[in-house]
Design a protein around this motif. Structure first.
Motif, short mmCIF file in Angstrom:
data_model
loop_
_atom_site.label_atom_id
_atom_site.label_comp_id
_atom_site.label_asym_id
_atom_site.label_seq_id
_atom_site.Cartn_x
_atom_site.Cartn_y
_atom_site.Cartn_z
N GLU A 51 31.24 17.03 44.51
CA GLU A 51 32.63 16.62 44.72
C GLU A 51 33.04 16.91 46.17
OE1 GLU A 51 37.12 17.93 43.32
OE2 GLU A 51 35.40 19.07 42.63
N ARG A 52 32.63 18.08 46.67
CA ARG A 52 33.03 18.51 48.01
C ARG A 52 31.86 19.17 48.71
NH1 ARG A 52 37.74 22.66 47.32
NH2 ARG A 52 36.04 23.83 46.41
N GLY A 53 31.97 19.32 50.01
CA GLY A 53 30.93 20.03 50.73
C GLY A 53 31.26 20.22 52.19
N PHE A 54 30.52 21.13 52.82
CA PHE A 54 30.69 21.33 54.25
C PHE A 54 29.45 22.00 54.83
CE2 PHE A 54 32.59 25.08 52.28
CZ PHE A 54 32.01 26.12 52.98
N ASN A 72 36.18 16.33 51.72
CA ASN A 72 37.11 16.63 50.61
C ASN A 72 37.56 18.08 50.59
OD1 ASN A 72 36.86 13.92 49.76
ND2 ASN A 72 35.02 14.44 48.60
N ILE A 73 37.54 18.73 51.75
CA ILE A 73 38.03 20.11 51.88
C ILE A 73 38.97 20.15 53.08
CG2 ILE A 73 37.38 22.49 52.50
CD1 ILE A 73 34.90 22.20 50.87
N ASP A 74 40.12 20.76 52.92
CA ASP A 74 41.08 20.86 54.01
C ASP A 74 40.57 21.87 55.05
OD1 ASP A 74 43.69 22.59 55.02
OD2 ASP A 74 44.05 20.43 54.95
N LYS A 75 40.44 21.41 56.28
CA LYS A 75 39.85 22.24 57.34
C LYS A 75 40.66 23.52 57.59
CE LYS A 75 37.99 22.12 61.98
NZ LYS A 75 37.60 21.29 63.13
N HIS A 76 41.98 23.40 57.64
CA HIS A 76 42.82 24.57 57.94
C HIS A 76 42.76 25.59 56.79
CE1 HIS A 76 44.23 22.54 61.48
NE2 HIS A 76 44.66 21.52 60.76
N ALA A 77 42.76 25.08 55.56
CA ALA A 77 42.67 25.98 54.40
C ALA A 77 41.31 26.67 54.37
CB ALA A 77 42.91 25.21 53.10
N LEU A 78 40.26 25.92 54.72
CA LEU A 78 38.91 26.50 54.75
C LEU A 78 38.83 27.61 55.80
CD1 LEU A 78 35.90 26.54 53.93
CD2 LEU A 78 35.51 24.78 55.66
N ILE A 93 37.74 27.76 48.90
CA ILE A 93 36.41 27.97 48.33
C ILE A 93 36.26 29.47 48.04
CG2 ILE A 93 35.24 26.00 49.40
CD1 ILE A 93 34.47 29.06 51.11
N SER A 94 35.13 29.85 47.49
CA SER A 94 34.89 31.28 47.29
C SER A 94 34.25 31.86 48.54
CB SER A 94 33.96 31.51 46.09
OG SER A 94 33.59 32.87 46.06
N ARG A 95 35.01 32.68 49.23
CA ARG A 95 34.49 33.32 50.43
C ARG A 95 33.30 34.22 50.09
NH1 ARG A 95 38.12 37.35 54.15
NH2 ARG A 95 36.50 37.97 55.58
N GLY A 96 33.32 34.81 48.89
CA GLY A 96 32.25 35.70 48.47
C GLY A 96 30.90 35.00 48.40
N ILE A 97 30.88 33.78 47.89
CA ILE A 97 29.62 33.02 47.81
C ILE A 97 29.10 32.74 49.21
CG2 ILE A 97 28.58 30.82 47.13
CD1 ILE A 97 30.48 30.85 44.68
N VAL A 98 29.99 32.30 50.09
CA VAL A 98 29.60 32.00 51.47
C VAL A 98 29.06 33.25 52.16
CG1 VAL A 98 30.51 31.35 53.75
CG2 VAL A 98 31.18 30.05 51.72
#
Length: 198
Positions: A51-54, A72-78, A93-98
């Motif tokens: 659905e989304r990715g970066f 499909n991800i808001d850059k500022h929110a990311l 997104i989940s910062r923990g996974i990243v």
């Protein structure tokens, strides 16, 4: 690092090798890294049905982390999530996974992050309704360059082991392309500085 509650994950598409070759050709087609990664993330998302990715890049010398190619991800929110300045109910997104993938340099495949014991207690996972998650590191010479992150908030069990293999192989190719592009940029800047001093 895999968690598979749903053994009936999505069947991989048959054009795995063809897609990998096409992505490899794309990465070698230009030294314009931004354009290459933008095109690549779009093709990867289409291939696995995300659905989304970066694609996230890091510069440890400058302490910078940024999203280079987003879908499909808001850059500022990311960016707010990555910096830890967003409120939990606005986490993109989940910062923990990243952070786990960046720290351990090992991929994460979760068939339902909301029920995955590694991540289910994280507010960002529950509030974002993260189900299928696939995240692989970008590594060059044993150092982290960033990650490729894909998810789907609607379907569980979307990503397969074959998708993980394909994305990991693509990440290896992308890491080389990123390093080459950075070397080219450094060389170009160095040459421009020398010419300006003459």
């Amino acid at each position: 690092m895999r968690y598979n509650k749903n053994q009936n994950s999505a069947e991989p598409t048959p054009n795995y090798v063809e897609t990998l070759l096409r992505l490899g050709h794309l990465l070698n087609s230009s030294l314009d890294l931004h354009h290459v990664l933008e095109t690549a993330i779009e093709q990867v998302i289409g291939f696995v049905g995300a659905e989304r990715g970066f694609i996230l890049l890091v510069n440890k010398r400058e302490g910078k982390i940024w999203g280079e190619a987003l879908r499909n991800i808001d850059k500022h929110a990311l960016e707010a999530t990555l910096k830890g300045t967003s409120t939990a109910n606005k986490a993109e997104i989940s910062r923990g996974i990243v952070e786990e993938v960046l720290k351990n340099l090992k991929p994460v495949l979760s068939h339902n992050a909301m029920e995955d014991p590694r991540f289910s207690d994280r507010a960002s996972v529950q509030l974002s309704h993260l189900r299928s998650v696939l995240c692989v590191p970008l590594i060059a010479q044993g150092k982290s360059l960033g990650i490729i992150y894909l998810d789907n908030r609607v379907r569980s069990g979307l990503f397969s082991e074959q998708h993980l293999s394909m994305l990991s192989a693509f990440a290896n190719q992308a890491s080389v392309a990123i390093e080459n592009a950075r070397l080219y940029e450094n060389l170009r800047h160095s040459l421009e500085e020398k010419l300006s001093l003459q």
